[in-house]
Design an enzyme around this catalytic site. Structure first.
Site, mmCIF file in Angstrom:
data_model
loop_
_atom_site.group_PDB
_atom_site.id
_atom_site.type_symbol
_atom_site.label_atom_id
_atom_site.label_comp_id
_atom_site.label_asym_id
_atom_site.label_seq_id
_atom_site.Cartn_x
_atom_site.Cartn_y
_atom_site.Cartn_z
ATOM 1 N N ASN A 192 0.870 -1.177 0.000
ATOM 2 C CA ASN A 192 0.000 0.000 0.000
ATOM 3 C C ASN A 192 0.911 1.232 0.000
ATOM 4 O OD1 ASN A 192 -1.771 2.055 0.430
ATOM 5 N ND2 ASN A 192 -2.447 1.384 2.467
ATOM 6 N N TRP A 193 1.041 1.846 -1.170
ATOM 7 C CA TRP A 193 1.921 3.020 -1.277
ATOM 8 C C TRP A 193 1.340 4.236 -0.559
ATOM 9 C CZ3 TRP A 193 4.204 3.888 -6.867
ATOM 10 C CH2 TRP A 193 4.973 2.771 -7.241
ATOM 11 N N LYS A 194 0.048 4.165 -0.238
ATOM 12 C CA LYS A 194 -0.651 5.351 0.310
ATOM 13 C C LYS A 194 -0.442 6.508 -0.660
ATOM 14 C CE LYS A 194 -0.193 3.333 4.818
ATOM 15 N NZ LYS A 194 -0.187 3.499 6.255
ATOM 16 N N HIS A 216 -9.649 0.995 5.023
ATOM 17 C CA HIS A 216 -8.374 1.317 5.676
ATOM 18 C C HIS A 216 -8.629 2.337 6.790
ATOM 19 C CE1 HIS A 216 -4.304 2.635 6.409
ATOM 20 N NE2 HIS A 216 -3.898 1.545 5.792
ATOM 21 N N GLU A 230 -7.062 4.839 7.730
ATOM 22 C CA GLU A 230 -6.860 6.253 7.365
ATOM 23 C C GLU A 230 -8.101 6.811 6.689
ATOM 24 O OE1 GLU A 230 -3.131 5.636 5.339
ATOM 25 O OE2 GLU A 230 -2.205 5.195 7.269
ATOM 26 N N GLU A 287 -5.082 -4.503 10.921
ATOM 27 C CA GLU A 287 -4.128 -3.402 10.997
ATOM 28 C C GLU A 287 -4.416 -2.560 12.241
ATOM 29 O OE1 GLU A 287 -2.325 -2.440 6.831
ATOM 30 O OE2 GLU A 287 -3.946 -1.074 7.296
ATOM 31 N N GLY A 318 2.568 3.057 10.674
ATOM 32 C CA GLY A 318 3.474 4.184 10.465
ATOM 33 C C GLY A 318 4.201 4.634 11.715
ATOM 34 N N SER A 378 3.659 -1.374 10.427
ATOM 35 C CA SER A 378 5.120 -1.360 10.639
ATOM 36 C C SER A 378 5.777 -2.700 10.313
ATOM 37 C CB SER A 378 5.459 -0.903 12.067
ATOM 38 O OG SER A 378 5.009 0.431 12.267
ATOM 39 N N GLY A 428 2.952 -0.805 4.295
ATOM 40 C CA GLY A 428 2.943 0.602 3.914
ATOM 41 C C GLY A 428 4.344 1.084 3.592
ATOM 42 N N GLY A 429 4.973 1.751 4.561
ATOM 43 C CA GLY A 429 6.268 2.405 4.344
ATOM 44 C C GLY A 429 7.314 1.538 3.663
#
Ligand code: 13P
Length: 256
Positions: A9-11, A97, A99, A169, A175, A214, A235-236
């Site tokens: 997930n590049w966000k 998600h 977010e 999640e 993050g 993470s 993610g990151g």
């Protein structure tokens, strides 16, 4: 054996340059396809460029990070339907998600509607559930994720999870660099699988439950060593193709 899934997930990260560099980072790599499926979810505008440049040998699936809850075309400015995503070559879409639940006020009913819209367009939804730090501290983590999951089971039925993925999640792990321990993730995944098994044991035993929050190259193997963890939503670390590939390789190794 459940085949693992590792989804990136590049966000809201990316550029045409990044897509080019990412594709060259992935080039020439192969995965154990019978053990792990790779899914790439860049921002929508980069789907064609990323999807168009992927080597078929990687067998990576393309996914979007969200879709409209509306299925029919219409006056919904800014929205992109699941049908449009499928038309552009997507096979997966993330729904619910945290977010989006938090920043875009998506409630359980809206998330369930997106899940159904995705499935009716032939996409595989990746349903995200997870508790906040406050909920965990108050001893309400299980209750929070169960509520989010049940809201979708009620609309889609247990059979709806035949062709879907679930991602646990925890919001406090996203993050932050503070991943859930493998034991916490394992017990939350077990709780979610048991909730589905009460309605449909066979679908529950086949459901892939991904962990997100993470996930890095350094903690992936210990997470994947848990029987209930069938992959990751990253993610990151997914912004670096070499890291994503290392996490996917760890998932393949952890599948038995
Ligand atoms: P991080 O891996 O950056 O914590 O993000 C997890 C996530 O939200 C994936 O959907």
């Amino acid at each position: 054996m459940r085949r693992a899934v590792v989804a990136a997930n590049w966000k809201m990260h990316g550029s045409r340059t990044m897509v080019r560099e990412y594709l060259s980072g992935l080039r020439g790599h192969a995965l154990e396809h019978d053990r792990v499926q790779l899914v790439l979810c860049p921002p929508m505008v980069y789907l064609p460029a990323l999807g168009g440049g992927l080597e078929p040998s990687l067998q990576a699936g393309l996914g979007a990070q969200d879709c409209s809850s509306e299925s029919d075309d219409g006056a919904y400015t800014g929205e992109v339907s699941a049908r449009m995503l499928a038309d552009m070559g997507c096979k997966y879409v993330i729904v619910g998600h945290s977010e989006r639940r938090e920043r875009c006020y998506e409630d359980d009913a809206r998330v369930a509607a997106k899940f159904l819209a995705a499935q009716s367009a032939g996409l595989t939804p990746i349903l995200c559930v997870g508790e906040t730090a406050e909920e965990r501290d108050a001893g309400r983590a299980e209750q929070a994720v169960s509520r989010q999951f049940e809201a979708v089971i009620e609309r889609a039925g247990a059979a709806g999870f035949h062709a879907a993925l679930l991602a646990y999640e925890p919001v406090w792990a996203i993050g932050t660099g503070r991943s859930a321990t493998p034991e916490i993730a394992q017990s939350m995944h077990a709780l979610l699988r048991a909730a589905l098994a009460r309605r449909d044991a066979q679908t529950a035993s086949k459901l892939r439950i991904l962990y997100g929050g993470s996930v890095k190259t350094g903690n992936a193997a210990s997470l994947f060593s848990q029987a209930e963890i069938d992959g990751a939503l990253v993610g990151g670390a997914s912004l670096v193709p070499e890291d994503l590939l290392a996490i996917a390789a760890a998932a393949a190794a952890g599948t038995d």
